[in-house]
Design an enzyme around this catalytic site. Structure first.
Site: not given
Ligand SMILES: Nc1ncnc2c1ncn2[C@@H]1O[C@H](COP(=O)(O)OP(=O)(O)O)[C@@H](O)[C@H]1O
Ligand SMILES: [Mg+2]
Ligand SMILES: Nc1ncnc2c1ncn2[C@@H]1O[C@H](COP(=O)(O)OP(=O)(O)O)[C@@H](O)[C@H]1O
Ligand SMILES: [Mg+2]
Ligand SMILES: [Mg+2]
Ligand SMILES: [Mg+2]
Lengths: 124, 193, 124, 193
Positions: A11
């Protein structure tokens, strides 16, 4: 095993670059490509740049390592869209890629490397 | 759904995402890395730009453009997930006479294939699942969507970054569920216009 | 748990700095100090700079993470020479420190954090 | 051992390390990270500088200075290990009438306490162990040292970076064993002068 290489997805820009320096030290002959961050300053991973790293890697067989789950999802998408044979390992990013690189450099077969990586598999 | 409604859907979704960017980030703070607002805002800005420059004239072209932009521009877990969703919708939409509920369902299945989440893991699919069900029964309303979003609050996260804080994820709305809520509110609005 | 902090020891400057960025994102209120490399360009670890990071960290209880075995030896020496309470974890550097940071930020107790870290313990 | 002989010991060790710097690095290439020559060279350069500026006038002062410089300047695993060795020697040497073999033995014990290596793990202690034994029997010669260094060749590494390559470590001399060999050759030379 000149046709087996490594890709590293983090990341963060600095983590990817730093791992590159760490493993180049023990695996100067292994083809390694790293991708870190969305840009030098923005944290995240993107499917495009992963696919780019896969294509830029000289090797056709790639051992792939990542830091957190969302990197894995992008890696899987890139894997599906690539013609190369890519294996994604659920192992610690730094430690796993270091071991794989050292073993590849030492001429160890992919099967034997996988055996060793299995010992440090974690839920990620 | 035709291409005009589809474009309107994306415009409305974009407006909502930009308006609620800070709130999305705020939701991502206690149980994540405080970037969901930024991620969705960046992704949707690119989708809108691409619509303006490429002027898609079929639903298929539109869905393709949404897919590639979300995939490559969002940057977080939600990138490959929303990207997969629209890719799944694109595939389903090619079939003749397929009902819209089945198209959305195909999107849901693609999210699950990619993210391996189950119902009640406190992710965006906890909104997609009841939305698909309601669509199938012709009963999708704003209230159904809001309730689905809210239902993620008491859940303990089992997937994504929120799962790292385990028990501490309880009591917070899932940011991806909230942004999916915005997506479906925008869809209802576009269809109503 | 404002009196519990984190120290990160890597052989490489960029890895340490990158991890700092990654975990600051989820743990802005946790006191984190990182040490990477002998210098910005030289790979390695040194006892002195680890001791310095320990002292610079505002917290008196420290959770310590490292990449490879030689870093651990220097970390242990520094621990012995410090008055602070330091626990060294044999877990993946990036993944382990990320989890610990997220949990500390969420107010989880050290005991509960240790429980979670145990699940990703590896031989290093 | 008195302080003059001790200083001479370090000068000779430094000369050997600088002369064989490239060879040490070469040994560290197939089974390590190609830095043992650099590490030892850097560490010993600081030790010699510190001797010249601080002019230690007791064995204790000398051992203290060696310890701190190796600890902080070497940079690799050999830093805390050689540092611990001299720290152990420093502690033992404070006892009245302790034989030199017991001082070296205390160094060995400190290396083991720090690095947790056992005999035949293919590390520097595979030189220290036979050296201590020979010293106890008043039989330490250059040949004994060389043989100990050579004995690490067929071993499979169980500690340190070389252990990562497992079987592939077989057939190579351990770099830390080789530098420990230089240390003891230098000791014999200093004592003979
Ligand atoms: N394995 C997964 N399956 C479905 N949705 C997921 C999964 N992992 C994360 N999410 C969704 O992604 C959202 C987070 O998105 P975001 O903040 O943009 O990404 P990151 O967690 O990489 O920073 C979570 O709130 C959840 O709804
Ligand atoms: Mg993130
Ligand atoms: N746990 C250990 N116990 C004893 N000696 C060790 C241990 N780990 C490494 N060594 C010694 O250190 C040497 C490597 O030193 P060096 O190359 O300077 O450090 P690094 O491996 O960190 O690059 C090895 O050849 C071995 O003799
Ligand atoms: Mg996020
Ligand atoms: Mg080395
Ligand atoms: Mg080294």
């Amino acid at each position: 095993m000149a046709d087996t290489g490594i890709i590293i997805i983090s990341h963060v820009y600095e983590i990817a670059e730093g791992i590159n320096r760490l493993i180049q030290e023990v695996a100067g002959d292994v083809s390694i490509k790293v991708v870190g961050g969305l840009s030098k300053s923005e944290i995240g991973t993107s499917f495009d740049s992963i696919l780019e790293a896969i294509n830029e890697n000289q090797a056709d067989n790639l051992l792939a390592f990542y830091d957190l789950g969302s990197a894995k999802m992008n890696l899987e998408m890139a894997k599906e869209m690539s013609d190369k044979s890519i294996t994604i390992y659920d192992v610690p990013l730094v430690e796993g890629s270091y071991i794989a690189a050292a073993l590849l450099q030492a001429g160890v077969s992919k099967d034997d490397i996988e055996q060793q990586l299995k010992e440090i598999q974690i839920a990620k | 759904m035709n291409v005009e409604t589809g474009i309107r859907w994306m415009e409305l979704f974009n407006e909502k995402v930009q308006a609620e960017k800070d709130y999305l980030t705020q939701l991502d703070t206690p149980i994540g890395d405080s970037d969901h607002g930024n991620n969705m805002s960046r992704g949707m800005t690119h989708v809108i730009e691409a619509i303006e420059t490429q002027k898609p004239d079929s639903l298929e072209e539109l869905l393709k453009l949404i897919t590639t932009n979300l995939l490559s521009k969002v940057g977080g877990a939600s990138g490959p997930l929303y990207g997969s969703a629209f890719m799944g919708m694109l595939k389903a939409q090619k079939e003749d006479n397929i009902p819209w509920s089945a198209v959305i369902k195909s999107g849901l299945e693609s999210i699950q294939k990619r993210g391996k989440a189950e119902a009640f893991d406190k992710t965006m699919i906890d909104v997609w699942i009841p939305v698909v069900e309601a669509l199938e029964n012709n009963q999708l309303t704003d209230a159904v969507i809001d309730q689905a979003v809210e239902s993620t609050k008491p859940l303990k996260a089992k997937k994504g970054r929120a799962s790292y804080v385990g028990e501490r994820s309880i009591g917070h709305i899932d940011p991806g569920a909230y942004s999916s809520g915005l997506l479906f509110h925008a869809m209802l609005e576009a269809e109503a216009e």
